[in-house]
Write a protein that holds these residues in place. Sequence first.
Motif, PDB file in Angstrom:
ATOM      1  N   GLU A   5       4.331  -4.993  -7.307  1.00 34.21           N
ATOM      2  CA  GLU A   5       4.163  -4.000  -6.244  1.00 34.21           C
ATOM      3  C   GLU A   5       4.273  -2.596  -6.808  1.00 34.21           C
ATOM      4  OE1 GLU A   5       6.155  -4.066  -2.345  1.00 34.21           O
ATOM      5  OE2 GLU A   5       6.654  -6.133  -2.883  1.00 34.21           O
ATOM      6  N   PHE A   6       3.182  -1.840  -6.758  1.00 33.11           N
ATOM      7  CA  PHE A   6       3.168  -0.492  -7.324  1.00 33.11           C
ATOM      8  C   PHE A   6       4.230   0.417  -6.713  1.00 33.11           C
ATOM      9  CE2 PHE A   6      -1.394   0.105  -9.177  1.00 33.11           C
ATOM     10  CZ  PHE A   6      -1.134  -0.884 -10.101  1.00 33.11           C
ATOM     11  N   THR A  36       2.185  -2.006 -15.407  1.00 37.18           N
ATOM     12  CA  THR A  36       2.075  -3.377 -14.918  1.00 37.18           C
ATOM     13  C   THR A  36       1.218  -4.250 -15.830  1.00 37.18           C
ATOM     14  OG1 THR A  36       0.277  -2.797 -13.400  1.00 37.18           O
ATOM     15  CG2 THR A  36       2.523  -2.704 -12.525  1.00 37.18           C
ATOM     16  N   ILE A  82      -1.585  -6.185 -11.009  1.00 37.75           N
ATOM     17  CA  ILE A  82      -1.442  -5.810  -9.601  1.00 37.75           C
ATOM     18  C   ILE A  82      -0.555  -6.764  -8.808  1.00 37.75           C
ATOM     19  CG2 ILE A  82      -3.582  -4.504  -9.530  1.00 37.75           C
ATOM     20  CD1 ILE A  82      -4.875  -6.889  -8.104  1.00 37.75           C
ATOM     21  N   TRP A 128      -1.692   7.029 -10.916  1.00 38.19           N
ATOM     22  CA  TRP A 128      -2.272   5.696 -10.773  1.00 38.19           C
ATOM     23  C   TRP A 128      -2.427   5.035 -12.139  1.00 38.19           C
ATOM     24  CZ3 TRP A 128      -2.865   2.863  -6.535  1.00 38.19           C
ATOM     25  CH2 TRP A 128      -3.559   1.654  -6.651  1.00 38.19           C
ATOM     26  N   CYS A 180       1.199   2.862  -2.169  1.00 34.04           N
ATOM     27  CA  CYS A 180       1.432   2.521  -3.570  1.00 34.04           C
ATOM     28  C   CYS A 180       2.273   3.566  -4.293  1.00 34.04           C
ATOM     29  CB  CYS A 180       0.106   2.366  -4.288  1.00 34.04           C
ATOM     30  SG  CYS A 180      -0.858   0.954  -3.719  1.00 34.04           S
ATOM     31  N   CYS A 227       7.534   0.908  -8.691  1.00 38.57           N
ATOM     32  CA  CYS A 227       7.645   1.756  -9.885  1.00 38.57           C
ATOM     33  C   CYS A 227       7.343   3.205  -9.508  1.00 38.57           C
ATOM     34  CB  CYS A 227       6.757   1.253 -11.014  1.00 38.57           C
ATOM     35  SG  CYS A 227       5.014   1.036 -10.655  1.00 38.57           S
ATOM     36  N   LYS A 244       0.840   3.621 -13.394  1.00 36.26           N
ATOM     37  CA  LYS A 244       1.216   2.363 -12.740  1.00 36.26           C
ATOM     38  C   LYS A 244       0.426   1.198 -13.336  1.00 36.26           C
ATOM     39  CE  LYS A 244       2.781   4.508  -8.473  1.00 36.26           C
ATOM     40  NZ  LYS A 244       4.027   3.896  -8.044  1.00 36.26           N
ATOM     41  N   GLU A 245      -0.856   1.416 -13.595  1.00 35.61           N
ATOM     42  CA  GLU A 245      -1.660   0.368 -14.211  1.00 35.61           C
ATOM     43  C   GLU A 245      -1.186   0.063 -15.633  1.00 35.61           C
ATOM     44  OE1 GLU A 245      -5.794   1.469 -13.955  1.00 35.61           O
ATOM     45  OE2 GLU A 245      -5.982   0.469 -12.015  1.00 35.61           O
TER      46      GLU A 245
END
Length: 163
Positions: free
Chosen positions: A45-46, A35, A42, A28, A1, A49, A31-32
Amino acid sequence: CFADSEWAAIRACGPEERPMEMCFRKHWSLKEAFTKARGDGIAFEFLRCEFELGGPGSGEGVEPGQSVETASLKVDGKPMPEWHFFIQSMGDDHWVSTSRGPPTDAVDALGGFKKTFGQAVVPPLDAKAHAARPEPAFVTKTVADLVPDALRAKYERLAKAHI
């Protein structure tokens, strides 16, 4: 990820587990935040980014003396300067990240997400002003803090009855 550069940044936080884990959690949470702000969560696709902590524009939109970190973003290797990210500690090695980006980047697969927007299209000057506004400090609230004053006594009675 994580992109190679993100893994390098995480490992650069030191060989000890705690600092490395904190850096991992920051990445993390970014990324959350991104998105979820887009609306696809989710499903995005992490790995696409890539964040850089304290990247270009670091400190913009942060009030002096405030403990807020910033980050910059690339998606598929392309810089995304219209997106702004802020990271704040919640204590106990937890982080909250917030993101600001153009509503036109939102994904609305089910047709309900964009209906929640105050404006679906933001004029460029308004978008620039919004992106530059200071990030408010994150404040942890309890459920009781969210109860309207008019209902607080009733809430407290009910809460005591269930303890």
